[in-house]
Design an enzyme around this catalytic site. Structure first.
Site, PDB file in Angstrom:
ATOM      1  N   CYS A 113     -30.239 -23.214  12.083  1.00  0.00           N
ATOM      2  CA  CYS A 113     -29.762 -23.904  13.292  1.00  0.00           C
ATOM      3  C   CYS A 113     -30.840 -24.026  14.367  1.00  0.00           C
ATOM      4  O   CYS A 113     -30.719 -24.848  15.269  1.00  0.00           O
ATOM      5  CB  CYS A 113     -28.542 -23.180  13.863  1.00  0.00           C
ATOM      6  SG  CYS A 113     -27.155 -23.172  12.717  1.00  0.00           S
ATOM      7  N   HIS A 250     -27.735 -25.595  21.385  1.00  0.00           N
ATOM      8  CA  HIS A 250     -27.203 -25.675  20.021  1.00  0.00           C
ATOM      9  C   HIS A 250     -25.683 -25.584  20.117  1.00  0.00           C
ATOM     10  O   HIS A 250     -25.142 -24.752  20.845  1.00  0.00           O
ATOM     11  CB  HIS A 250     -27.768 -24.533  19.183  1.00  0.00           C
ATOM     12  CG  HIS A 250     -27.111 -24.404  17.851  1.00  0.00           C
ATOM     13  ND1 HIS A 250     -26.964 -25.477  17.006  1.00  0.00           N
ATOM     14  CD2 HIS A 250     -26.563 -23.341  17.214  1.00  0.00           C
ATOM     15  CE1 HIS A 250     -26.348 -25.080  15.905  1.00  0.00           C
ATOM     16  NE2 HIS A 250     -26.088 -23.785  16.008  1.00  0.00           N
ATOM     17  N   ASN A 280     -20.510 -27.659  14.522  1.00  0.00           N
ATOM     18  CA  ASN A 280     -21.876 -27.142  14.413  1.00  0.00           C
ATOM     19  C   ASN A 280     -22.600 -27.903  13.296  1.00  0.00           C
ATOM     20  O   ASN A 280     -22.277 -27.741  12.132  1.00  0.00           O
ATOM     21  CB  ASN A 280     -21.796 -25.640  14.104  1.00  0.00           C
ATOM     22  CG  ASN A 280     -23.168 -24.989  13.995  1.00  0.00           C
ATOM     23  OD1 ASN A 280     -24.193 -25.666  13.938  1.00  0.00           O
ATOM     24  ND2 ASN A 280     -23.181 -23.673  13.964  1.00  0.00           N
TER      25      ASN A 280
HETATM   26  O1  UT7 Z   1     -25.031 -21.771  14.298  1.00  0.00           O
HETATM   27  C1  UT7 Z   1     -25.434 -20.472  13.955  1.00  0.00           C
HETATM   28  C2  UT7 Z   1     -24.876 -19.516  14.850  1.00  0.00           C
HETATM   29  N1  UT7 Z   1     -23.469 -19.340  14.612  1.00  0.00           N
HETATM   30  C3  UT7 Z   1     -22.730 -18.963  15.603  1.00  0.00           C
HETATM   31  O2  UT7 Z   1     -23.241 -18.851  16.698  1.00  0.00           O
HETATM   32  C4  UT7 Z   1     -21.290 -18.620  15.357  1.00  0.00           C
HETATM   33  C5  UT7 Z   1     -20.960 -17.421  16.163  1.00  0.00           C
HETATM   34  N2  UT7 Z   1     -19.623 -16.926  15.998  1.00  0.00           N
HETATM   35  C6  UT7 Z   1     -18.505 -17.581  16.441  1.00  0.00           C
HETATM   36  O3  UT7 Z   1     -18.572 -18.699  16.893  1.00  0.00           O
HETATM   37  C7  UT7 Z   1     -17.189 -16.839  16.416  1.00  0.00           C
HETATM   38  O4  UT7 Z   1     -17.436 -15.471  16.134  1.00  0.00           O
HETATM   39  C8  UT7 Z   1     -16.165 -17.385  15.380  1.00  0.00           C
HETATM   40  C9  UT7 Z   1     -15.633 -18.709  15.859  1.00  0.00           C
HETATM   41  C10 UT7 Z   1     -16.848 -17.546  14.029  1.00  0.00           C
HETATM   42  C11 UT7 Z   1     -14.987 -16.416  15.238  1.00  0.00           C
HETATM   43  O5  UT7 Z   1     -14.373 -16.175  16.503  1.00  0.00           O
HETATM   44  P1  UT7 Z   1     -14.073 -14.671  16.973  1.00  0.00           P
HETATM   45  O6  UT7 Z   1     -13.366 -14.767  18.256  1.00  0.00           O
HETATM   46  O7  UT7 Z   1     -15.388 -13.939  16.962  1.00  0.00           O
HETATM   47  O8  UT7 Z   1     -13.070 -14.156  15.879  1.00  0.00           O
HETATM   48  P2  UT7 Z   1     -13.203 -12.966  14.824  1.00  0.00           P
HETATM   49  O9  UT7 Z   1     -14.257 -13.266  13.812  1.00  0.00           O
HETATM   50  O10 UT7 Z   1     -13.324 -11.669  15.565  1.00  0.00           O
HETATM   51  O11 UT7 Z   1     -11.801 -13.058  14.104  1.00  0.00           O
HETATM   52  C12 UT7 Z   1     -10.577 -12.887  14.805  1.00  0.00           C
HETATM   53  C13 UT7 Z   1      -9.395 -13.128  13.861  1.00  0.00           C
HETATM   54  C14 UT7 Z   1      -9.532 -12.384  12.534  1.00  0.00           C
HETATM   55  O12 UT7 Z   1      -8.263 -11.878  12.182  1.00  0.00           O
HETATM   56  P3  UT7 Z   1      -7.889 -10.316  12.402  1.00  0.00           P
HETATM   57  O13 UT7 Z   1      -8.909  -9.571  11.627  1.00  0.00           O
HETATM   58  O14 UT7 Z   1      -8.002 -10.106  13.884  1.00  0.00           O
HETATM   59  O15 UT7 Z   1      -6.496 -10.255  11.880  1.00  0.00           O
HETATM   60  C15 UT7 Z   1      -9.906 -13.473  11.562  1.00  0.00           C
HETATM   61  O16 UT7 Z   1      -9.490 -13.201  10.241  1.00  0.00           O
HETATM   62  O17 UT7 Z   1      -9.296 -14.512  13.526  1.00  0.00           O
HETATM   63  C16 UT7 Z   1      -9.162 -14.664  12.114  1.00  0.00           C
HETATM   64  N3  UT7 Z   1      -9.735 -15.940  11.714  1.00  0.00           N
HETATM   65  C17 UT7 Z   1      -9.024 -17.092  11.682  1.00  0.00           C
HETATM   66  N4  UT7 Z   1      -7.746 -17.364  11.965  1.00  0.00           N
HETATM   67  C18 UT7 Z   1      -7.325 -18.637  11.834  1.00  0.00           C
HETATM   68  C19 UT7 Z   1     -11.004 -16.208  11.347  1.00  0.00           C
HETATM   69  N5  UT7 Z   1     -11.145 -17.522  11.067  1.00  0.00           N
HETATM   70  C20 UT7 Z   1      -9.924 -18.075  11.271  1.00  0.00           C
HETATM   71  C21 UT7 Z   1      -9.441 -19.395  11.149  1.00  0.00           C
HETATM   72  N6  UT7 Z   1      -8.142 -19.621  11.457  1.00  0.00           N
HETATM   73  N7  UT7 Z   1     -10.228 -20.432  10.785  1.00  0.00           N
END
Ligand code: UT7
Length: 323
Positions: A113, A250, A280
């Protein structure tokens, strides 16, 4: 003093739009979750048979036209991608051929990225040292080809697209009032590979592989490292973030854009955001957002603009220029 000046921009998005709603039919997710956690509403997905070089060539032609040049004026192409058409040759050489350009040099840069910022750094150095006069810098991805469409934690986040800029060597005064790149900065830290990687490759598995990410850990690193990189990039030339008119980040997550903007005391309208519409697009996200904001008249000649990116590796960086 020779400066590398952005003379033209162009971008291209594949025709097909995939909404959040469409994704709910493939994985256990909701439009609400995706919007709240990321700001993404839709992404463009390349058609079957449509490749990274196809998207890149469209964007490149638009940037060359915008710069008022012909393809024959270009003597360097640097293309940032993680999704090349082939393992080799470089996608840049395929674009070179399709532009009908048979001179100069064309090569790819791989920093996921952050690839476009890395490409800017390389091209800026080459233009300022006389290695080329008019360069095409392209970020292009068919990132959808790396997605595991059964993994809801990654497949909802990415899209396909391409952006390009033409950068030309021009004489400047050597002050921060000059047009062109004023400061660039790239960084990497290989210790974090397992937080964001693809589980395949020609040497390791003989396959292309799929994206794997521990999103919340990447998120924390991204906010801290991006904010530090932008501050340092400005400080390298005696400026600070209060001097900057616009930031073109980004486009990974609206919450990252908001978090970084807050840390650096940027007003929300100073931070260009296209993540809702493009998702993204990896190396394509910065030039796509830059082209959008120049074409809609927000970023104008004379504005001081900060670009930034963060991605797998980890890699990250920033670039400060005056349009
Ligand atoms: O481009 C390269 C760089 N990449 C990035 O910068 C991405 C950085 N990360 C992010 O943007 C965020 O961390 C995400 C959008 C990927 C995730 O958001 P988050 O607020 O950090 O959520 P999390 O990973 O802590 O997950 C929270 C919950 C989990 O469930 P439990 O364990 O709390 O029950 C996940 O399983 O959300 C769940 N989850 C989803 N739920 C519905 C993860 N993906 C999904 C989904 N739909 N698509």
């Amino acid at each position: 003093m020779i400066r590398s000046v952005i003379r033209g921009t162009g971008s291209y998005l594949p025709e097909h739009i995939m909404t959040n709603e469409a994704l709910t039919e493939r994985v256990d997710t909701t439009d609400e979750w995706i919007r709240e956690r990321t700001g993404i509403r839709q992404r463009h997905i390349a058609a079957e048979g449509e490749t990274t070089s196809d998207l890149a060539t469209h964007a490149a032609k638009r940037a060359i036209k915008d710069a008022g040049l012909e393809a024959s004026d270009i003597d360097l192409i640097v293309l940032a991608t993680t999704t090349p058409d082939y393992t080799f040759p470089a996608t840049a050489t395929i674009v070179q051929e399709r532009l009908g350009m048979h001179h100069g040099a064309a090569f790819d840069v791989q920093a996921v990225c952050s690839g476009f910022i890395y490409a800017i750094k390389v091209v800026d150095a080459m233009l300022r040292t006389g290695a080329a006069k008019n360069a095409l810098v392209i970020g292009a991805e068919t990132f959808s080809r790396l997605l595991d469409w059964d993994d809801r934690t990654t497949c909802v986040l990415f899209g396909d697209g391409a952006g390009a800029v033409v950068m030309s060597a021009e004489e400047g005064e050597g002050t921060n009032e000059d047009r062109g790149m004023l400061s660039t900065l790239i960084r990497s830290d290989g210790r974090h590979r397992e937080l964001l990687y693809v589980d395949g490759g020609p040497s390791k598995t003989g396959t292309v592989g799929h994206v794997r990410m521990i999103g919340n850990q990447v998120f924390r690193h991204a906010v801290t490292d991006i904010a530090a990189a932008m501050k340092e990039c400005a400080a390298q030339v005696g400026l600070d973030m209060t001097d900057v008119d616009y930031c073109v980040p980004h486009q990974a997550n609206q919450r990252i854009l908001d978090g970084v903007g807050k840390r650096l005391k940027l007003r929300p309208e100073q931070v260009i955001s296209t993540v809702a519409l493009h998702a993204n697009t990896s190396a394509a996200s910065v030039p796509l957002a830059l082209d959008t904001a120049i074409k809609d008249g927000r970023i104008k000649d004379g504005h001081l603009v900060m670009l930034e990116a963060f991605g797998g590796g980890f890699t990250w960086g920033a670039a400060l220029f005056r349009l």
